[in-house]
Design an enzyme around this catalytic site. Structure first.
Site, PDB file in Angstrom:
ATOM      1  N   HIS A 227      -3.958 -36.495  -2.221  1.00 58.87           N
ATOM      2  CA  HIS A 227      -3.125 -35.296  -2.094  1.00 58.87           C
ATOM      3  C   HIS A 227      -3.909 -34.146  -2.742  1.00 58.87           C
ATOM      4  CE1 HIS A 227       0.229 -32.730  -1.721  1.00 58.87           C
ATOM      5  NE2 HIS A 227       1.190 -33.481  -2.241  1.00 58.87           N
TER       6      HIS A 227
ATOM      7  N   ARG B 199       0.948 -33.978   6.732  1.00 61.40           N
ATOM      8  CA  ARG B 199       1.396 -35.065   5.841  1.00 61.40           C
ATOM      9  C   ARG B 199       1.753 -36.246   6.716  1.00 61.40           C
ATOM     10  NH1 ARG B 199       5.371 -35.047   0.687  1.00 61.40           N
ATOM     11  NH2 ARG B 199       3.457 -34.154  -0.148  1.00 61.40           N
TER      12      ARG B 199
ATOM     13  N   LYS C  50       8.654 -40.143  22.814  1.00 55.27           N
ATOM     14  CA  LYS C  50       8.416 -40.590  24.193  1.00 55.27           C
ATOM     15  C   LYS C  50       7.163 -41.446  24.298  1.00 55.27           C
ATOM     16  CE  LYS C  50      10.153 -36.134  25.792  1.00 55.27           C
ATOM     17  NZ  LYS C  50       9.694 -34.881  26.421  1.00 55.27           N
TER      18      LYS C  50
ATOM     19  N   ARG D  23       8.331 -29.646  -2.113  1.00 49.00           N
ATOM     20  CA  ARG D  23       7.417 -28.684  -2.709  1.00 49.00           C
ATOM     21  C   ARG D  23       6.184 -28.417  -1.857  1.00 49.00           C
ATOM     22  NH1 ARG D  23      10.499 -30.826  -6.075  1.00 49.00           N
ATOM     23  NH2 ARG D  23       9.949 -32.696  -4.938  1.00 49.00           N
ATOM     24  N   THR D  24       5.573 -29.458  -1.338  1.00 44.27           N
ATOM     25  CA  THR D  24       4.336 -29.230  -0.597  1.00 44.27           C
ATOM     26  C   THR D  24       4.657 -28.427   0.657  1.00 44.27           C
ATOM     27  OG1 THR D  24       3.527 -31.322  -1.454  1.00 44.27           O
ATOM     28  CG2 THR D  24       2.307 -30.382   0.378  1.00 44.27           C
TER      29      THR D  24
END
Ligand code: NCD
Length: 326
Positions: A152, A123, A102, A72-73
Site C-alpha cells: 500500500h 485497489r 457479465k 480513507r484511501t
C-alpha cells in the site's frame, strides 16, 4: 503466502522523475524521491486549507477503481484529485456493478478505463494486481491503492511524512509495529520505506501466527533493516519513537473461526500507553481500527491517527498526483 518482492521487481525506479510512472511498490523509491515529494507537501497543504483554486491537473480525469472497501484511501484520493483541479470517475465494487458481472476480464476492464482516463488508481484483493494492471495499461499510470496482502505504497508515503513532520528525520528511529504483520499491506510497505534510511530498528509485536511470512522476513532483512520480533508486551522497548498499531485483517482469513482464534490481544488503552510508551512517542494507525485502540486514547497528544496522519493522506496524495500527472 506470497513474496511481495517478486510481485513488484520489474517496476521502474522513480529515479527523481515521477512523470507518467506507475506507482506500485516502495521498491521504486529512494530517499531522494521521497524528499522530492515531501518538498511539495507544504504547498499542497496551503491549497487544501485555504481553499485556493488550483489548476495543477486541470482537464485530467482520474479513475478510482476499487474492488475492495475503502474509506480513507478512496476519500483522500478523490479529494486530492479535486483539490488540484482534476476530475474523478469513481467505480466502487466493479465486481458487483460493472460488466465484470457479465464475465468481463480484469484485462478488458483495465483497458476500458485506460481509454477514459489520465490515470487509474486501483485497489484489488490480489497481490500483484496493480503490477498486472500497470503492464496492461501502457498509456496511463496506475497507482496501487492496496493489492491484497501485498503493498500500500501511498499509505506509506503519508505515514513517512507524518513521522518526518514530528521528528524532522526518517533515520535513527525506533518503531514498534503491532497487530497483523502477516497480512497487513501497510506494514509491508512501511517496513520497506523505513529500510531506505539508516539506523532504524523495527520491533514487530504479534501473535506467533501473525508474524511476517519467513520469506518476507528474510526479504526485508536483505534490505538491511533491523527487525526484532516480539510476542509479549513485556518486551516492548521503552524508548520507541513511533507506535504503528494495526487491525487483524479479518478478510484475509480462510474462515471466521480462524480469525476469531486470533482475538484482540494487544489493545492500547490509556494505561497501556502510559506504561509502555514514552512522552514523545507518536501513536499511528492506518485505520480502520476495530477495538485495538480505545477511543479514550484519541485525545492524548501522542495519538495522531485521527489527526495529522489522516490529513497528510490528502496532502501527500495531492503531491504524488501532481508529480505523476504534471
Ligand atoms: C488499510 C488498508 O486498506 O490496507 N487501510 C487504509 O488504507 N488506510 C489498513 C486496513 O484496512 O487495516
Amino acid at each position: 503466502m506470497h513474496s511481495t518482492n517478486s510481485a513488484y521487481k520489474r517496476f521502474d525506479k522513480i529515479n527523481g522523475n515521477f512523470k507518467g510512472k506507475d506507482i506500485v511498490s516502495l521498491d521504486q523509491f529512494s530517499q531522494k524521491d521521497i524528499k522530492i515529494l515531501f518538498d511539495e507537501v507544504p504547498k499542497m497543504r496551503e491549497i487544501a486549507l485555504n481553499a485556493r483554486p488550483s489548476k495543477i491537473i486541470e482537464g485530467k480525469i482520474v479513475v478510482l477503481l476499487f474492488y475492495e472497501p475503502s474509506s480513507r484511501t478512496f476519500g483522500s484520493f478523490s479529494t486530492a484529485v479535486k483539490q488540484i483541479g482534476g476530475q474523478t470517475v469513481e467505480i466502487l465494487n466493479p465486481q458487483d456493478f460493472s460488466s465484470i458481472v457479465k464475465g468481463e476480464t480484469f484485462e478488458d476492464t483495465i483497458r476500458v478505463f485506460e481509454a477514459y482516463s489520465d490515470a487509474i488508481i486501483l485497489r484489488h484483493p490480489q497481490v500483484g494486481s496493480a503490477s498486472k494492471a500497470a503492464q496492461i495499461a501502457k498509456l496511463v499510470p496506475v497507482i496501487n491503492a492496496g493489492d491484497g496482502v501485498g503493498e500500500h505504497p501511498t499509505q506509506t508515503l503519508l505515514d513517512l511524512y507524518t513521522i518526518y513532520e514530528k521528528f524532522g528525520r526518517l533515520d535513527n528511529l525506533t518503531v514498534l509495529f503491532a497487530g497483523d504483520m502477516l497480512n497487513g499491506r501497510t506494514v509491508h510497505s512501511l517496513i520497506k520505506g523505513l529500510a531506505l534510511y539508516p539506523k532504524n530498528t523495527l520491533y514487530l509485536l504479534s501473535l506467533p501466527s501473525l508474524k511476517l511470512s519467513r520469506k518476507e522476513y528474510s526479504n526485508f532483512l536483505n534490505l538491511g533493516i533491523k527487525l526484532v520480533e516480539l510476542e509479549s508486551v513485556n518486551d516492548i522497548p521503552k524508548n520507541a519513537d513511533v507506535w504503528y498499531w494495526t487491525r487483524i485483517q479479518k478478510e484475509r482469513f480462510k474462515s471466521i473461526k480462524d480469525y476469531e482464534k486470533t482475538s484482540n490481544k494487544f489493545v492500547v488503552n490509556q494505561e497501556f500507553l502510559d506504561t509502555y510508551a514514552s512522552k514523545n512517542t507518536i501513536l499511528m494507525h492506518p485505520l480502520p481500527r476495530v477495538g485495538e485502540i480505545t477511543p479514550k486514547v484519541d485525545d492524548d497528544p501522542r495519538a495522531v491517527y485521527l489527526k495529522s496522519q489522516i490529513r497528510n493522506g490528502t496532502y501527500v496524495r495531492m503531491a504524488l498526483l501532481t508529480k505523476v500527472l504534471e
